[in-house]
Design an enzyme around this catalytic site. Structure first.
Site, PDB file in Angstrom:
ATOM      1  N   LEU A 107       0.813  -1.220   0.000  1.00 16.71           N
ATOM      2  CA  LEU A 107       0.000   0.000   0.000  1.00 16.71           C
ATOM      3  C   LEU A 107       0.846   1.270   0.000  1.00 16.71           C
ATOM      4  CD1 LEU A 107      -2.752  -1.085   2.564  1.00 16.71           C
ATOM      5  CD2 LEU A 107      -2.792  -1.274   0.068  1.00 16.71           C
ATOM      6  N   HIS A 108       0.340   2.281  -0.671  1.00 17.93           N
ATOM      7  CA  HIS A 108       1.008   3.576  -0.753  1.00 17.93           C
ATOM      8  C   HIS A 108      -0.053   4.677  -0.651  1.00 17.93           C
ATOM      9  CE1 HIS A 108      -0.517   3.541  -4.826  1.00 17.93           C
ATOM     10  NE2 HIS A 108       0.144   2.418  -5.089  1.00 17.93           N
ATOM     11  N   GLU A 130      -8.608   6.192 -10.701  1.00 19.96           N
ATOM     12  CA  GLU A 130      -8.529   6.521 -12.136  1.00 19.96           C
ATOM     13  C   GLU A 130      -7.166   6.157 -12.705  1.00 19.96           C
ATOM     14  OE1 GLU A 130      -9.580  10.590 -12.798  1.00 19.96           O
ATOM     15  OE2 GLU A 130     -11.729  10.171 -12.640  1.00 19.96           O
ATOM     16  N   LYS A 131      -6.203   5.913 -11.826  1.00 22.48           N
ATOM     17  CA  LYS A 131      -4.887   5.426 -12.269  1.00 22.48           C
ATOM     18  C   LYS A 131      -5.072   4.223 -13.218  1.00 22.48           C
ATOM     19  CE  LYS A 131      -0.489   3.892 -11.737  1.00 22.48           C
ATOM     20  NZ  LYS A 131      -0.615   2.542 -12.281  1.00 22.48           N
ATOM     21  N   ASP A 132      -6.080   3.378 -12.895  1.00 19.77           N
ATOM     22  CA  ASP A 132      -6.421   2.229 -13.744  1.00 19.77           C
ATOM     23  C   ASP A 132      -7.778   2.530 -14.373  1.00 19.77           C
ATOM     24  OD1 ASP A 132      -4.216   0.203 -12.886  1.00 19.77           O
ATOM     25  OD2 ASP A 132      -4.976   1.033 -11.029  1.00 19.77           O
ATOM     26  N   GLY A 137      -1.478   6.451  -2.762  1.00 19.38           N
ATOM     27  CA  GLY A 137      -2.573   6.355  -3.741  1.00 19.38           C
ATOM     28  C   GLY A 137      -3.710   5.519  -3.174  1.00 19.38           C
ATOM     29  N   HIS A 138      -3.353   4.346  -2.650  1.00 26.30           N
ATOM     30  CA  HIS A 138      -4.365   3.496  -2.007  1.00 26.30           C
ATOM     31  C   HIS A 138      -5.020   4.256  -0.843  1.00 26.30           C
ATOM     32  CE1 HIS A 138      -1.503   0.215  -3.473  1.00 26.30           C
ATOM     33  NE2 HIS A 138      -2.635  -0.089  -4.081  1.00 26.30           N
ATOM     34  N   SER A 198       2.533   3.849  -7.553  1.00 26.39           N
ATOM     35  CA  SER A 198       2.206   2.474  -7.908  1.00 26.39           C
ATOM     36  C   SER A 198       3.044   1.543  -7.052  1.00 26.39           C
ATOM     37  CB  SER A 198       2.531   2.231  -9.389  1.00 26.39           C
ATOM     38  OG  SER A 198       2.625   0.845  -9.651  1.00 26.39           O
ATOM     39  N   GLN A 237      -5.246 -12.291 -12.858  1.00 27.39           N
ATOM     40  CA  GLN A 237      -5.159 -11.069 -13.679  1.00 27.39           C
ATOM     41  C   GLN A 237      -3.747 -10.823 -14.184  1.00 27.39           C
ATOM     42  OE1 GLN A 237      -6.565  -8.444 -10.375  1.00 27.39           O
ATOM     43  NE2 GLN A 237      -5.040  -7.009 -11.149  1.00 27.39           N
TER      44      GLN A 237
HETATM   45  P1  AMP Z   1      -3.734  -2.082  -6.909  1.00 28.49           P
HETATM   46  O1  AMP Z   1      -3.287  -2.468  -5.529  1.00 28.49           O
HETATM   47  O2  AMP Z   1      -2.621  -1.619  -7.785  1.00 28.49           O
HETATM   48  O3  AMP Z   1      -4.605  -3.131  -7.543  1.00 28.49           O
HETATM   49  O4  AMP Z   1      -4.657  -0.804  -6.728  1.00 28.49           O
HETATM   50  C1  AMP Z   1      -5.781  -0.830  -5.906  1.00 28.49           C
HETATM   51  C2  AMP Z   1      -6.628   0.387  -6.173  1.00 28.49           C
HETATM   52  O5  AMP Z   1      -5.856   1.561  -5.910  1.00 28.49           O
HETATM   53  C3  AMP Z   1      -7.055   0.468  -7.648  1.00 28.49           C
HETATM   54  O6  AMP Z   1      -8.396   0.934  -7.707  1.00 28.49           O
HETATM   55  C4  AMP Z   1      -6.098   1.472  -8.216  1.00 28.49           C
HETATM   56  O7  AMP Z   1      -6.605   2.169  -9.349  1.00 28.49           O
HETATM   57  C5  AMP Z   1      -5.895   2.404  -7.046  1.00 28.49           C
HETATM   58  N1  AMP Z   1      -4.629   3.126  -7.184  1.00 28.49           N
HETATM   59  C6  AMP Z   1      -3.414   2.600  -7.455  1.00 28.49           C
HETATM   60  N2  AMP Z   1      -2.490   3.589  -7.582  1.00 28.49           N
HETATM   61  C7  AMP Z   1      -3.145   4.755  -7.398  1.00 28.49           C
HETATM   62  C8  AMP Z   1      -2.771   6.137  -7.408  1.00 28.49           C
HETATM   63  N3  AMP Z   1      -1.516   6.518  -7.651  1.00 28.49           N
HETATM   64  N4  AMP Z   1      -3.716   7.064  -7.176  1.00 28.49           N
HETATM   65  C9  AMP Z   1      -5.001   6.706  -6.925  1.00 28.49           C
HETATM   66  N5  AMP Z   1      -5.424   5.429  -6.905  1.00 28.49           N
HETATM   67  C10 AMP Z   1      -4.526   4.461  -7.135  1.00 28.49           C
END
Ligand code: AMP
Length: 282
Positions: free
Chosen positions: A33-34, A150-152, A36-37, A187, A61
């Site tokens: 987690l960072h 929205e990153k994804d 963004g999460h 990310s 995936q």
């Molecule tokens: P992930 O762990 O990469 O599957 O991401 C989990 C959720 O966090 C997904 O909905 C991503 O789009 C969102 N996410 C990842 N990186 C960011 C970011 N930099 N800013 C905002 N949301 C993010």
């Protein structure tokens, strides 16, 4: 923070919360987690009575086995991080066997063409894997609201379509991309970029931001040419795709139509790490 590993245990807790009419927010993640999460988690905390953060590296995936094996993981650290945000957060971190049968069976979805380009084209089967796990999580947790970055962006649109097509009652809420100061989108994979290469990572944002800044003054072909040349001149970055697409149906385009919204999408490899980003152009 309370951690559940079994969906049966989570279902009991969830049942209690629903009985009391508490509003539940879900934030699906793959961990590491960072900030963004965290922005998704904080928004969910603000808009719901309880927030459930799922942490699950979803094997189906990943179209590239090496990518799956090397994906960063640290559940203990993630739990500490979430605990420091709120003691009320519920973490659901299931084993693979809680979600999948032995064959890791994946459902085949019809995403109405939203999966045809960009990530769907370059990562075959990726979105069926994403949708399988997300529909499972939505089914177990039945949240009022579920938060996606929205990153994804393509993933966000696909999940929005998934809930419509399957009559799932959760609101799907898109959240802004959180970036480093130099524009690099946060990310989990960024941690795999080592120092001498880190300075190239901001080129990803530089390219899509160029498209945004010049959206009104340049035609799309000139923007495509500029970005392709830009990466031809950076040996350390391999451009997988740069695509301008209409924002709703995600169809790549070469020219603008009045009243339509567009986004630029990009995927690159830097130091063998695959990074994606996108930006609204208008
Ligand atoms: P992930 O762990 O990469 O599957 O991401 C989990 C959720 O966090 C997904 O909905 C991503 O789009 C969102 N996410 C990842 N990186 C960011 C970011 N930099 N800013 C905002 N949301 C993010």
């Amino acid at each position: 923070m309370i951690l559940f590993r079994k969906k049966s245990d989570l279902a009991i807790r969830r049942g209690d919360l629903k009985k009391n009419n508490f509003k539940i927010g879900l934030v699906p993640t793959m961990g590491a987690l960072h900030a963004g999460h965290l922005s998704l988690v904080k928004r969910s905390i603000k808009e719901n009575d309880y927030t459930i953060v799922s942490i699950f590296i979803n094997p189906t995936q990943f179209n590239d086995k090496k990518d799956l094996i090397s994906y960063p993981k640290n559940l203990t650290k993630d739990c500490q991080y979430l605990d420091s945000v709120s003691r009320d957060i519920i973490v659901f971190a299931p084993e693979i066997s809680e979600i999948y049968d032995k064959n890791l069976s994946v459902k085949k979805f019809n995403f109405q063409g939203l999966d045809k380009f960009m990530e769907g084209k370059y990562r075959r089967g990726h979105f069926n894997g994403v949708a399988t796990v997300v529909s499972h999580l939505l089914d177990i947790i039945k949240p009022n609201n579920a938060y996606f970055g929205e990153k994804d962006y393509q993933q966000l649109r696909i999940i929005q379509q998934l809930v419509i097509d399957n009559n799932i009652s959760a609101n799907i809420i898109g959240c802004d991309t959180i970036r480093e100061e130099d524009g690099l989108a946060l990310s989990s994979r960024n941690s795999k970029i080592t120092e001498p290469y880190r300075k190239f990572a901001c080129k990803i944002f530089e390219a899509i931001n160029y498209a945004r800044i010049n959206f009104n003054s340049m035609n799309f072909d000139d923007i495509y040419n500029y970005v392709n040349n830009f990466f031809d001149n950076i040996d350390d970055i391999e451009l997988e795709y740069f695509t301008i697409a209409e924002s709703e149906f995600l169809i790549p385009v070469n020219k603008k139509t009045i009243d339509k919204k567009y986004r630029a999408f990009i995927a690159v490899k830097l130091q063998g790490v695959r990074l994606i980003d996108n930006i609204a152009l208008n």
